[in-house]
Design a protein around this motif. Structure first.
Motif, mmCIF file in Angstrom:
data_model
loop_
_atom_site.group_PDB
_atom_site.id
_atom_site.type_symbol
_atom_site.label_atom_id
_atom_site.label_comp_id
_atom_site.label_asym_id
_atom_site.label_seq_id
_atom_site.Cartn_x
_atom_site.Cartn_y
_atom_site.Cartn_z
ATOM 1 N N ILE A 120 84.326 90.441 82.020
ATOM 2 C CA ILE A 120 84.655 91.866 82.099
ATOM 3 C C ILE A 120 83.393 92.718 81.992
ATOM 4 O O ILE A 120 83.186 93.654 82.770
ATOM 5 C CB ILE A 120 85.672 92.243 81.008
ATOM 6 N N ILE A 121 82.533 92.392 81.052
ATOM 7 C CA ILE A 121 81.285 93.147 80.898
ATOM 8 C C ILE A 121 80.392 92.953 82.126
ATOM 9 O O ILE A 121 79.750 93.896 82.599
ATOM 10 C CB ILE A 121 80.553 92.741 79.604
ATOM 11 N N GLY A 122 80.359 91.749 82.676
ATOM 12 C CA GLY A 122 79.566 91.488 83.875
ATOM 13 C C GLY A 122 80.051 92.301 85.068
ATOM 14 O O GLY A 122 79.246 92.814 85.847
ATOM 15 N N GLY A 123 81.353 92.427 85.228
ATOM 16 C CA GLY A 123 81.889 93.244 86.318
ATOM 17 C C GLY A 123 81.502 94.705 86.165
ATOM 18 O O GLY A 123 81.134 95.372 87.133
ATOM 19 N N ALA A 124 81.599 95.208 84.950
ATOM 20 C CA ALA A 124 81.213 96.597 84.700
ATOM 21 C C ALA A 124 79.713 96.786 84.924
ATOM 22 O O ALA A 124 79.284 97.791 85.494
ATOM 23 C CB ALA A 124 81.595 96.999 83.282
ATOM 24 N N PHE A 125 78.901 95.831 84.502
ATOM 25 C CA PHE A 125 77.457 95.909 84.703
ATOM 26 C C PHE A 125 77.123 95.910 86.185
ATOM 27 O O PHE A 125 76.237 96.647 86.636
ATOM 28 C CB PHE A 125 76.759 94.738 83.999
ATOM 29 N N GLY A 126 77.849 95.110 86.970
ATOM 30 C CA GLY A 126 77.630 95.085 88.419
ATOM 31 C C GLY A 126 77.895 96.434 89.062
ATOM 32 O O GLY A 126 77.154 96.868 89.945
ATOM 33 N N SER A 180 75.136 98.707 90.967
ATOM 34 C CA SER A 180 75.381 99.151 92.342
ATOM 35 C C SER A 180 75.219 100.658 92.463
ATOM 36 O O SER A 180 74.631 101.151 93.431
ATOM 37 C CB SER A 180 76.780 98.746 92.790
ATOM 38 N N SER A 181 75.743 101.392 91.508
ATOM 39 C CA SER A 181 75.595 102.844 91.527
ATOM 40 C C SER A 181 74.134 103.247 91.368
ATOM 41 O O SER A 181 73.659 104.150 92.055
ATOM 42 C CB SER A 181 76.434 103.477 90.424
ATOM 43 N N ILE A 215 68.454 92.953 91.547
ATOM 44 C CA ILE A 215 68.393 93.595 90.232
ATOM 45 C C ILE A 215 69.315 92.885 89.243
ATOM 46 O O ILE A 215 68.940 92.633 88.100
ATOM 47 C CB ILE A 215 68.721 95.094 90.349
ATOM 48 N N ILE A 216 70.520 92.551 89.688
ATOM 49 C CA ILE A 216 71.462 91.843 88.793
ATOM 50 C C ILE A 216 70.917 90.463 88.446
ATOM 51 O O ILE A 216 70.998 90.027 87.305
ATOM 52 C CB ILE A 216 72.853 91.767 89.432
ATOM 53 N N ALA A 217 70.338 89.755 89.425
ATOM 54 C CA ALA A 217 69.789 88.425 89.164
ATOM 55 C C ALA A 217 68.607 88.516 88.199
ATOM 56 O O ALA A 217 68.443 87.653 87.325
ATOM 57 C CB ALA A 217 69.346 87.778 90.481
ATOM 58 N N PHE A 218 67.802 89.557 88.329
ATOM 59 C CA PHE A 218 66.666 89.734 87.423
ATOM 60 C C PHE A 218 67.131 90.004 86.001
ATOM 61 O O PHE A 218 66.563 89.502 85.043
ATOM 62 C CB PHE A 218 65.767 90.858 87.920
#
Length: 99
Positions: free
Chosen positions: A26-32, A36-37, A95-98
């Motif tokens: 859930i936190i990962g989805g929100a972080f994504g 993205s924004s 950015i997410i992978a980093f």
């Protein structure tokens, strides 16, 4: 039989690892969504401005133009390769992978 299955599932689901994993997803989805924004609304406009005022979401290659009749109605839509969106999604991923 059914109650045993339900009880076994509850016991499995309430283990610490499963609950931790669910919270992480859930936190990962929100972080994504946040990343993205940040990329589409903050980073890419600045990068586009620095390299000549390019809006990356407008970058596309038209493979087949739209067919329009005399009244202006679209008969068949255009077929476009939106490589600007792909560039933006790639920056999101990096950015997410980093992180």
């Amino acid at each position: 039989m059914k109650m045993k299955f339900v009880n076994d599932f509850k016991q499995f689901a309430m283990r610490g690892n499963v609950v931790d994993m669910a919270v992480g997803i859930i936190i990962g989805g929100a972080f994504g969504k946040i990343v993205s924004s940040a990329v589409s609304d903050v980073i890419m406009p600045v990068v586009g401005l620095l390299i000549g005022g390019i809006n990356f979401t407008d970058l596309k290659l038209t493979l087949h133009a739209a067919e329009v009749n005399a009244a202006g109605e679209v008969l068949t839509p255009a077929v476009e390769l939106n490589y600007g969106n792909f560039i933006q999604a790639s920056v999101d991923f990096l950015i997410i992978a980093f992180a």
